[in-house]
Design a protein around this motif. Structure first.
Motif, PDB file in Angstrom:
ATOM      1  N   SER A  96       0.825  -1.221   0.000  1.00 55.03           N
ATOM      2  CA  SER A  96       0.000   0.000   0.000  1.00 55.03           C
ATOM      3  C   SER A  96       0.853   1.261   0.000  1.00 55.03           C
ATOM      4  O   SER A  96       0.409   2.318  -0.464  1.00 55.03           O
ATOM      5  N   LEU A  97       2.079   1.170   0.533  1.00 59.03           N
ATOM      6  CA  LEU A  97       2.972   2.322   0.516  1.00 59.03           C
ATOM      7  C   LEU A  97       3.644   2.504  -0.840  1.00 59.03           C
ATOM      8  O   LEU A  97       4.005   3.625  -1.222  1.00 59.03           O
ATOM      9  N   LEU A  98       3.807   1.418  -1.588  1.00 57.97           N
ATOM     10  CA  LEU A  98       4.432   1.497  -2.908  1.00 57.97           C
ATOM     11  C   LEU A  98       3.455   1.966  -3.988  1.00 57.97           C
ATOM     12  O   LEU A  98       3.843   2.688  -4.912  1.00 57.97           O
ATOM     13  N   LEU A  99       2.190   1.559  -3.871  1.00 60.83           N
ATOM     14  CA  LEU A  99       1.226   1.844  -4.931  1.00 60.83           C
ATOM     15  C   LEU A  99       1.060   3.338  -5.237  1.00 60.83           C
ATOM     16  O   LEU A  99       0.973   3.709  -6.414  1.00 60.83           O
ATOM     17  N   PRO A 100       1.006   4.236  -4.241  1.00 59.05           N
ATOM     18  CA  PRO A 100       0.844   5.663  -4.574  1.00 59.05           C
ATOM     19  C   PRO A 100       1.911   6.210  -5.518  1.00 59.05           C
ATOM     20  O   PRO A 100       1.618   7.097  -6.332  1.00 59.05           O
ATOM     21  N   PHE A 101       3.134   5.691  -5.431  1.00 60.26           N
ATOM     22  CA  PHE A 101       4.186   6.180  -6.325  1.00 60.26           C
ATOM     23  C   PHE A 101       3.874   5.823  -7.779  1.00 60.26           C
ATOM     24  O   PHE A 101       4.065   6.644  -8.686  1.00 60.26           O
ATOM     25  N   TYR A 109      -0.271  12.884 -11.262  1.00 56.37           N
ATOM     26  CA  TYR A 109      -0.312  13.719 -10.062  1.00 56.37           C
ATOM     27  C   TYR A 109       1.068  14.314  -9.772  1.00 56.37           C
ATOM     28  O   TYR A 109       2.088  13.760 -10.166  1.00 56.37           O
ATOM     29  N   ASP A 110       1.057  15.425  -9.055  1.00 57.17           N
ATOM     30  CA  ASP A 110       2.317  15.987  -8.565  1.00 57.17           C
ATOM     31  C   ASP A 110       2.935  15.024  -7.557  1.00 57.17           C
ATOM     32  O   ASP A 110       2.233  14.422  -6.737  1.00 57.17           O
ATOM     33  N   VAL A 111       4.244  14.898  -7.620  1.00 54.84           N
ATOM     34  CA  VAL A 111       4.953  14.052  -6.650  1.00 54.84           C
ATOM     35  C   VAL A 111       5.129  14.871  -5.380  1.00 54.84           C
ATOM     36  O   VAL A 111       6.053  15.680  -5.265  1.00 54.84           O
ATOM     37  N   SER A 112       4.208  14.681  -4.459  1.00 52.70           N
ATOM     38  CA  SER A 112       4.231  15.460  -3.224  1.00 52.70           C
ATOM     39  C   SER A 112       3.616  14.635  -2.107  1.00 52.70           C
ATOM     40  O   SER A 112       2.952  13.621  -2.341  1.00 52.70           O
ATOM     41  N   SER A 115      -0.208  14.560  -2.384  1.00 51.99           N
ATOM     42  CA  SER A 115      -0.666  13.603  -3.389  1.00 51.99           C
ATOM     43  C   SER A 115      -0.556  12.181  -2.859  1.00 51.99           C
ATOM     44  O   SER A 115      -1.455  11.350  -3.067  1.00 51.99           O
ATOM     45  N   PHE A 116       0.536  11.895  -2.176  1.00 46.29           N
ATOM     46  CA  PHE A 116       0.744  10.565  -1.607  1.00 46.29           C
ATOM     47  C   PHE A 116      -0.371  10.220  -0.620  1.00 46.29           C
ATOM     48  O   PHE A 116      -0.963   9.129  -0.677  1.00 46.29           O
ATOM     49  N   ILE A 117      -0.672  11.143   0.280  1.00 48.77           N
ATOM     50  CA  ILE A 117      -1.703  10.899   1.292  1.00 48.77           C
ATOM     51  C   ILE A 117      -3.061  10.734   0.634  1.00 48.77           C
ATOM     52  O   ILE A 117      -3.852   9.851   0.994  1.00 48.77           O
ATOM     53  N   HIS A 118      -3.356  11.575  -0.362  1.00 48.87           N
ATOM     54  CA  HIS A 118      -4.636  11.497  -1.061  1.00 48.87           C
ATOM     55  C   HIS A 118      -4.817  10.132  -1.733  1.00 48.87           C
ATOM     56  O   HIS A 118      -5.877   9.508  -1.623  1.00 48.87           O
TER      57      HIS A 118
END
Length: 359
Positions: A96-101, A109-112, A115-118
């Motif tokens: 789940s931590l890898l998927l947002p990237f 999305y912006d790499v921020s 964005s990661f939290i969203h």
């Protein structure tokens, strides 16, 4: 009905249902890429859309299988919570931590951090959060089932189904009548336990027919809704998990698999048993067992090939708009196969085995 694997007895029809469930879950996420490409009412739209009425059974089957295996058991509360949550969270956290990237890249999305939290809190892993909530309540349900037996289970299921019907009629909550304890996904756990343990006063052969009839009738009704309302709204619609249609579809399929297994265990020389034995006593069992064992890991991992292929289809090769009779199954096979392979590799590397989700 039972199959011994590595010195342990497994209930084979539950392995069959679990393998089928994860295949349907992946299908539920694949078909949308195609159905959204075609105008409502076209042959391509009908073919792409019809799969939702089968795919919707995947999640209910998973929960029903868990109910079979976890209810009416003697266990220490601390041990139960530790075992359940370690099985869920240890594989879930890294994937789940890898998927947002990946999603930040494919969705532009912006790499921020925002964005990661969203993305992390978005709906793709809703099933895991739901499961955590149900597991927190499950020891209470387990005590109820142990004390009240099947009679109490029937009482619970009647009210659960009544709440569901009220919801469909937009009558729930009904005034100030508090029924929330009987609502939600926990009912599937109780239903699975009930169907696995209830002795019906019909022959196995009759129960096979009853199961098939319930499944077929509910599926046809779901298809009717999908096509009629979908045409009116020019989109894809279906009865969601907490409505009566998926409950009946999953119930019928569960009964069909269970009583087919029971019938074959008593009638060795029948054609039904030849079919059953092909899946239980041949190389097919190794495939079913592997898919069943890797099912949780496949669920966590399939979002990676799913979104990668989605990016390719929308930005490089427009195969989502090609003939879905060919490309939808190929897309499903690619997503499922790649996810299976990733989990298989992780499960065979000692340092990654804990994160594979295999059990």
């Amino acid at each position: 009905m039972f199959k011994e694997v590595n010195g342990k007895k497994r209930i084979f029809y539950l392995d069959q249902l679990r393998a089928l469930a994860i295949m349907l879950v992946v299908l539920a996420h694949v078909f949308r890429n195609f159905s959204n490409e075609f105008a409502a009412g076209t042959c391509q739209w009908y073919f792409s859309t019809i799969w939702v009425d089968f795919a919707v059974i995947g999640v209910p089957l998973f929960l029903m299988i868990s109910g079979c295996l976890l209810l009416n058991k003697d266990y220490d509360l601390g041990f139960f919570l530790k075992r359940r949550f370690s099985r869920i969270l240890i594989p879930f956290i890294p994937w789940s931590l890898l998927l947002p990237f990946l999603l930040m890249f494919v969705n532009g999305y912006d790499v921020s951090l925002s964005s990661f939290i969203h993305i992390y809190l978005d709906k793709q892993f809703w099933f895991i959060w739901m499961l955590i909530g149900v597991y927190l309540f499950l020891p209470v349900v387990n005590s109820f089932v142990k004390d009240m037996k099947l009679r109490g289970v029937e009482y619970f299921l009647i009210i659960w189904l009544a709440v569901m019907v009220l919801g469909i009629l937009h009558k729930y909550p009904f005034h100030n009548l508090e029924l929330s304890y009987f609502a939600g996904y926990v009912g599937y756990f109780v239903l699975g336990y009930y169907l696995a343990n209830k002795k019906f006063n019909f022959s196995d052969k009759t129960m096979i027919l009853i199961g098939f009839a319930i499944f077929a009738a509910a599926t046809l009704f779901n298809m009717h809704y999908t096509f009629t309302v979908g045409l009116e709204k020019a989109t894809v619609v279906w009865y969601t998990y907490l409505t009566i249609c998926p409950v009946l579809q999953a119930t019928g399929l569960f009964l069909l698999f269970k009583y087919w297994a029971e019938y074959c265990s008593k009638h060795k020389d029948t054609f039904k048993n030849k079919i059953y034995s092909f899946f239980k006593d041949s190389f097919a069992f190794k495939i079913i067992f592997a898919i069943s064992t890797y099912s949780y890991g496949i669920f966590l991992v399939h979002y990676f090939p799913l979104n990668t292929i989605k990016y390719i289809g929308h930005n490089m090769i427009p195969f989502f708009s090609w003939n879905p009779v060919i490309w939808l199954p190929l897309n499903w096979l690619a997503v499922f196969g790649i996810a299976f392979l990733i989990v298989y590799i992780c499960n065979h590397i000692p340092i990654l085995r804990e994160f594979s989700g295999a059990h």
